[in-house]
Design a protein around this motif. Structure first.
Motif, PDB file in Angstrom:
ATOM      1  N   THR A  43     -17.442  -7.062  -4.581  1.00 54.50           N
ATOM      2  CA  THR A  43     -17.305  -6.921  -3.136  1.00 54.50           C
ATOM      3  C   THR A  43     -16.152  -5.970  -2.849  1.00 54.50           C
ATOM      4  N   ALA A  44     -16.427  -4.965  -2.025  1.00 53.64           N
ATOM      5  CA  ALA A  44     -15.428  -3.956  -1.670  1.00 53.64           C
ATOM      6  C   ALA A  44     -15.141  -4.078  -0.180  1.00 53.64           C
ATOM      7  N   LEU A  45     -13.871  -4.009   0.189  1.00 53.19           N
ATOM      8  CA  LEU A  45     -13.469  -4.165   1.586  1.00 53.19           C
ATOM      9  C   LEU A  45     -12.550  -3.029   1.998  1.00 53.19           C
ATOM     10  N   ASP A  46     -12.873  -2.394   3.123  1.00 49.43           N
ATOM     11  CA  ASP A  46     -11.969  -1.475   3.796  1.00 49.43           C
ATOM     12  C   ASP A  46     -11.840  -1.962   5.233  1.00 49.43           C
ATOM     13  N   PRO A  47     -10.758  -2.672   5.581  1.00 48.61           N
ATOM     14  CA  PRO A  47     -10.664  -3.236   6.929  1.00 48.61           C
ATOM     15  C   PRO A  47     -10.687  -2.185   8.028  1.00 48.61           C
ATOM     16  N   ASN A  48     -10.158  -0.971   7.765  1.00 47.56           N
ATOM     17  CA  ASN A  48     -10.267   0.142   8.708  1.00 47.56           C
ATOM     18  C   ASN A  48      -9.948  -0.344  10.123  1.00 47.56           C
ATOM     19  N   VAL A  49      -8.742  -0.820  10.316  1.00 45.93           N
ATOM     20  CA  VAL A  49      -8.358  -1.584  11.504  1.00 45.93           C
ATOM     21  C   VAL A  49      -8.456  -0.741  12.775  1.00 45.93           C
ATOM     22  N   LEU A  63     -12.564  -5.224  -4.774  1.00 46.27           N
ATOM     23  CA  LEU A  63     -11.878  -3.941  -4.622  1.00 46.27           C
ATOM     24  C   LEU A  63     -11.465  -3.812  -3.161  1.00 46.27           C
ATOM     25  N   LEU A  64     -10.170  -3.716  -2.926  1.00 51.52           N
ATOM     26  CA  LEU A  64      -9.629  -3.534  -1.579  1.00 51.52           C
ATOM     27  C   LEU A  64      -9.176  -2.093  -1.434  1.00 51.52           C
ATOM     28  N   LYS A  65      -9.623  -1.446  -0.367  1.00 46.58           N
ATOM     29  CA  LYS A  65      -9.186  -0.078  -0.070  1.00 46.58           C
ATOM     30  C   LYS A  65      -8.752  -0.046   1.390  1.00 46.58           C
ATOM     31  N   LEU A  66      -7.586   0.517   1.650  1.00 49.48           N
ATOM     32  CA  LEU A  66      -7.112   0.607   3.021  1.00 49.48           C
ATOM     33  C   LEU A  66      -6.093   1.726   3.153  1.00 49.48           C
ATOM     34  N   SER A  67      -5.886   2.160   4.386  1.00 45.52           N
ATOM     35  CA  SER A  67      -4.884   3.185   4.634  1.00 45.52           C
ATOM     36  C   SER A  67      -3.505   2.542   4.678  1.00 45.52           C
ATOM     37  N   VAL A  68      -2.482   3.360   4.446  1.00 46.04           N
ATOM     38  CA  VAL A  68      -1.124   2.839   4.502  1.00 46.04           C
ATOM     39  C   VAL A  68      -0.787   2.386   5.922  1.00 46.04           C
ATOM     40  N   ASP A  69      -1.357   3.031   6.933  1.00 45.59           N
ATOM     41  CA  ASP A  69      -1.121   2.596   8.313  1.00 45.59           C
ATOM     42  C   ASP A  69      -1.756   1.241   8.581  1.00 45.59           C
ATOM     43  N   PRO A 120      -8.153  -9.399  -5.182  1.00 46.86           N
ATOM     44  CA  PRO A 120      -8.730  -8.109  -5.581  1.00 46.86           C
ATOM     45  C   PRO A 120      -8.308  -7.670  -6.981  1.00 46.86           C
ATOM     46  N   ALA A 121      -9.239  -7.042  -7.689  1.00 45.66           N
ATOM     47  CA  ALA A 121      -8.932  -6.503  -9.014  1.00 45.66           C
ATOM     48  C   ALA A 121      -8.042  -5.278  -8.919  1.00 45.66           C
ATOM     49  N   ALA A 122      -8.100  -4.557  -7.795  1.00 45.81           N
ATOM     50  CA  ALA A 122      -7.271  -3.377  -7.575  1.00 45.81           C
ATOM     51  C   ALA A 122      -7.234  -3.113  -6.080  1.00 45.81           C
ATOM     52  N   VAL A 123      -6.172  -2.421  -5.647  1.00 45.27           N
ATOM     53  CA  VAL A 123      -6.024  -2.037  -4.241  1.00 45.27           C
ATOM     54  C   VAL A 123      -5.774  -0.537  -4.183  1.00 45.27           C
ATOM     55  N   VAL A 124      -6.642   0.180  -3.502  1.00 45.10           N
ATOM     56  CA  VAL A 124      -6.508   1.621  -3.315  1.00 45.10           C
ATOM     57  C   VAL A 124      -5.907   1.875  -1.943  1.00 45.10           C
ATOM     58  N   LEU A 125      -4.872   2.714  -1.901  1.00 46.73           N
ATOM     59  CA  LEU A 125      -4.212   3.098  -0.648  1.00 46.73           C
ATOM     60  C   LEU A 125      -4.443   4.575  -0.371  1.00 46.73           C
ATOM     61  N   THR A 126      -4.914   4.884   0.846  1.00 51.97           N
ATOM     62  CA  THR A 126      -4.936   6.273   1.279  1.00 51.97           C
ATOM     63  C   THR A 126      -3.627   6.545   1.999  1.00 51.97           C
TER      64      THR A 126
END
Length: 312
Positions: free
Chosen positions: A148-154, A178-184, A213-219
């Motif tokens: 399961t991959a999540l990008d909250p994209n608030v 897998l969690l991916k989100l922007s630094v903001d 999450p197994a890893a967190v990606v930050l943009t």
């Protein structure tokens, strides 16, 4: 197979002359298009209007190679997002969401066993009753063993109770691979000041990764991309130089490109993501950054095709 679940909408994007041009969009929709254009086997799960905008949204999915068997159609109107662009190409949004099709999605039930990954995010996890439906799918697919991959994209303007949303977000983390989100977004979710240093953000991200999450990606915008790995290592790649037209869909392209890269490496599982080494993460983030740069080089959310990235 990858399933991307969430809203499809129309962005009304300003031109140099001030006119608003309709362009297909929505965070999950853009993720699906990005992954499909990069050759991944992907399907889209949503409820899409039967109006003219909805027809165009579905046609574009199919043109990108995205399966539409899980797309529900309804008479409700398409969600609209009016885009405002800053001088640097960054975007802000005003949404028209009342009674629109995507928030009325019905639970599809368990997804086929061939589905190895499911991606979620953006408005679809905010607007009820669809948010609860997607949340059930997230928890159920995680229990089944899918990545399961999540990008909250608030989108803060649509979140009426920030404290409740932050608590809900925290409740998703044990079910996210897998969690991916922007630094903001990370700063907002952690209630940090907008100018909080990256080290403070990483401290919070470590807590989130420890929750599931197994890893967190930050943009990181103009600073590139980073990942906090399962081994608590921070790996960074620099930004790709580009003349920015706008940033619409850039983060979504990162998510779609990461999912496509993981599929190509047969790494669509939390265990496989946790086991990626520095060299593999560097390649994954580099590919995602290259794809996002191409998206930023043109108006609206237009993720690249594989041949634009030198893929055969």
């Amino acid at each position: 197979m990858i399933v991307v679940a969430g809203e499809a909408l129309v962005d009304l994007v300003p031109t140099a002359g001030g006119a608003l041009v309709p362009r297909p969009g929505g965070g999950p929709y853009n993720v699906a298009v990005a992954a499909g254009r990069l050759g991944a086997p992907v399907a889209f799960l949503s409820r899409v209007s039967a109006d003219l905008f909805g027809d165009r949204l579905v046609e574009r999915l199919r043109a990108a190679g995205v399966g539409t068997d899980l797309v529900q159609r309804g008479p409700e109107p398409t969600t609209l997002a009016v885009v405002g662009l800053a001088d640097d190409g960054s975007a802000r949004y005003s949404f028209y969401v009342e009674g629109t099709a995507d928030r009325l999605v019905a639970d599809p039930g368990p997804l086929p066993p061939t589905v190895r990954a499911v991606s979620f995010g953006t408005l679809s996890l905010v607007l009820e009753p669809g948010a609860s439906t997607y949340e059930r799918v997230l928890r159920r697919e995680a229990e089944r063993g899918a990545l399961t991959a999540l990008d909250p994209n608030v989108r803060p303007d649509l979140i009426r109770d920030p404290a409740a949303y932050r608590a809900r977000y925290a409740s998703w983390l044990p079910h996210v691979g897998l969690l991916k989100l922007s630094v903001d977004d990370a700063r907002w979710l952690a209630e940090l000041p907008p100018d909080a240093p990256e080290d403070a953000v990483l401290d919070v991200v470590r807590d989130w990764r420890a929750a599931g999450p197994a890893a967190v990606v930050l943009t990181l915008g103009s600073a590139g991309l980073a990942v906090l790995t399962g081994g608590d290592e921070v790996i960074r790649v620099p930004p790709v130089p580009v003349d920015v037209v706008d940033t619409i869909g850039a983060g979504d392209t990162v998510q779609g490109a990461l999912l496509a890269w993981l599929h190509d490496r047969d790494a669509l599982s939390a265990e496989a993501v946790r086991g990626l080494d520095r060299a593999e993460w560097t390649r994954a983030l580099t590919r995602a950054g290259e794809a996002a740069a191409l998206t930023c080089s043109r108006a609206g959310a237009e993720p690249p095709f594989g041949n634009e990235l030198g893929m055969t």
